[in-house]
Enzyme design. Structure first.
Site, short mmCIF file in Angstrom:
data_model
loop_
_atom_site.label_atom_id
_atom_site.label_comp_id
_atom_site.label_asym_id
_atom_site.label_seq_id
_atom_site.Cartn_x
_atom_site.Cartn_y
_atom_site.Cartn_z
N SER A 79 0.87 -1.19 0.00
CA SER A 79 0.00 0.00 0.00
C SER A 79 0.90 1.22 0.00
CB SER A 79 -0.84 0.01 1.29
OG SER A 79 -1.49 1.25 1.47
N TYR A 114 -1.97 0.05 10.90
CA TYR A 114 -1.95 -0.38 9.49
C TYR A 114 -0.65 0.02 8.80
CZ TYR A 114 -3.61 -1.06 4.66
OH TYR A 114 -3.75 -1.47 3.35
P1 NAP Z 1 -11.15 -6.51 0.72
O1 NAP Z 1 -12.17 -6.30 -0.34
O2 NAP Z 1 -11.52 -6.33 2.16
O3 NAP Z 1 -10.48 -7.94 0.50
C1 NAP Z 1 -9.61 -8.51 1.44
C2 NAP Z 1 -9.37 -9.97 1.04
O4 NAP Z 1 -8.46 -10.53 2.00
C3 NAP Z 1 -10.64 -10.80 1.05
O5 NAP Z 1 -10.66 -11.65 -0.06
C4 NAP Z 1 -10.52 -11.62 2.34
O6 NAP Z 1 -11.12 -12.90 2.16
C5 NAP Z 1 -9.00 -11.77 2.42
N1 NAP Z 1 -8.57 -12.10 3.78
C6 NAP Z 1 -8.75 -11.38 4.91
N2 NAP Z 1 -8.26 -12.06 5.97
C7 NAP Z 1 -7.78 -13.23 5.48
C8 NAP Z 1 -7.17 -14.35 6.08
N3 NAP Z 1 -6.96 -14.43 7.40
N4 NAP Z 1 -6.79 -15.40 5.29
C9 NAP Z 1 -7.00 -15.36 3.95
N5 NAP Z 1 -7.59 -14.32 3.32
C10 NAP Z 1 -7.97 -13.27 4.09
O7 NAP Z 1 -9.93 -5.48 0.51
P2 NAP Z 1 -8.99 -5.14 -0.75
O8 NAP Z 1 -9.03 -3.68 -0.91
O9 NAP Z 1 -9.30 -6.00 -1.91
O10 NAP Z 1 -7.57 -5.51 -0.11
C11 NAP Z 1 -6.63 -6.39 -0.72
C12 NAP Z 1 -5.23 -5.96 -0.34
O11 NAP Z 1 -4.98 -4.65 -0.85
C13 NAP Z 1 -4.97 -5.87 1.18
O12 NAP Z 1 -3.69 -6.36 1.46
C14 NAP Z 1 -5.04 -4.37 1.45
O13 NAP Z 1 -4.30 -4.02 2.60
C15 NAP Z 1 -4.43 -3.83 0.17
N6 NAP Z 1 -4.74 -2.44 -0.15
C16 NAP Z 1 -6.04 -2.01 -0.25
C17 NAP Z 1 -6.28 -0.68 -0.55
C18 NAP Z 1 -7.67 -0.12 -0.64
O14 NAP Z 1 -7.83 1.12 -0.60
N7 NAP Z 1 -8.70 -0.92 -0.80
C19 NAP Z 1 -5.21 0.20 -0.77
C20 NAP Z 1 -3.91 -0.28 -0.67
C21 NAP Z 1 -3.69 -1.61 -0.39
P3 NAP Z 1 -11.93 -13.71 3.28
O15 NAP Z 1 -12.58 -12.70 4.18
O16 NAP Z 1 -12.88 -14.54 2.47
O17 NAP Z 1 -10.89 -14.54 3.96
#
Ligand code: NAP
Length: 243
Positions: A131, A144
């Site tokens: 991120s 975070y």
């Molecule tokens: P999201 O829609 O909340 O998706 C998070 C994913 O992580 C879900 O598929 C969830 O699946 C999985 N997950 C959570 N805990 C887990 C565990 N213990 N074991 C296996 N899977 C797990 O969020 P997203 O935005 O797509 O985030 C994906 C990545 O991008 C993260 O690393 C986040 O920090 C990063 N990111 C996001 C943003 C943003 O603004 N959205 C910006 C920068 C970076 P289950 O709940 O089914 O396990």
């Protein structure tokens, strides 16, 4: 690009799901991991891929998942997220523990478990979604940002440690992406989550997936080390132009 296997963690939603779709469209055989198996199985059926339950915070679950995968060319360490927005003075240790477990130790466990197969493939690639929080800090974000800094340090160390092995290392650093990320961060408070994306056009999960797919489909001598991507109207984790 056919006959290559890509493993995507956190593929049940958001960036992970979009990445699975993009890599499958490029011809990868996709293996999907997350806890919500019903969602994964539906996606795997759409993409002719495979779904396995995975909880990256549980070493036994990671070991079982890895054992079920015969080969791996690309590992996308995407599972992760944030919990809460407390200032240091009010830090919630439960939130901190969750963020360090899923983002940092989750990435460590998955990478350790699949590294032998990535090397064995003769053309491996570890792509980690950190991120802009891996280089910025902002008020209320220390749990975070510290976890993302640590995840990034772990990932960048691999770039040097694996010199001489046939494994590429790419870090993807997105800014604001509209997914369930903020609703999860705020314990299901969708109104508070919506405010995060108000007044500007955030990135979509597909925007990020296209970039991951681009990195994964370069010729194998080309290593994209770090890719920072933000909405045009975002400068940093704490500064954006909103109308
Ligand atoms: P999201 O829609 O909340 O998706 C998070 C994913 O992580 C879900 O598929 C969830 O699946 C999985 N997950 C959570 N805990 C887990 C565990 N213990 N074991 C296996 N899977 C797990 O969020 P997203 O935005 O797509 O985030 C994906 C990545 O991008 C993260 O690393 C986040 O920090 C990063 N990111 C996001 C943003 C943003 O603004 N959205 C910006 C920068 C970076 P289950 O709940 O089914 O396990």
């Amino acid at each position: 690009m056919t006959n290559r296997t890509a493993v995507i963690t956190g593929a049940s939603a958001g960036i992970g799901e979009a990445t699975a779709r993009a890599l499958a469209a490029s011809g990868f055989h996709v293996v999907l991991g997350a806890r919500r198996l019903d969602r994964l199985e539906q996606l795997a059926a759409d993409l002719s891929g495979i779904a396995h339950f995975l909880d990256v915070t549980d070493p036994a679950s990671v070991a079982e998942f890895a054992q079920r995968i015969p080969e791996c060319h690309v590992l996308v360490n995407n599972a992760g997220g944030a919990r809460g927005l407390e200032r240091v003075a009010d830090a919630d240790e439960g939130h901190w523990r969750w963020m360090w477990e899923v983002n940092v130790l989750g990435t460590l466990r998955m990478t350790k478990a699949l590294l032998p197969k990535l090397i064995e493939s003769g053309d491996g690639h570890v792509i980690t979604v950190t991120s802009i929080a891996a280089h910025d800090v902002y008020d209320g974000g220390s749990g975070y940002t510290s976890a993302k800094h640590a995840q990034s340090a772990l990932h960048r160390t691999l770039r040097s440690e694996l010199l001489g092995d046939p494994v590429r290392i790419t870090e993807i650093m997105p800014g604001l992406v509209e997914t369930d990320f903020s609703a999860n961060r705020f314990d299901g408070d969708t109104e508070r989550a919506a405010a995060v994306y108000q007044g500007l056009t955030p990135l979509t999960a597909q925007d990020v997936a296209e970039v991951i797919n681009f990195a994964a489909t370069r010729p194998s001598h080309v290593n994209l080390d770090t890719i920072v991507m933000k909405p045009r109207d975002q400068y940093s984790g704490s500064r954006a132009h909103r109308v």
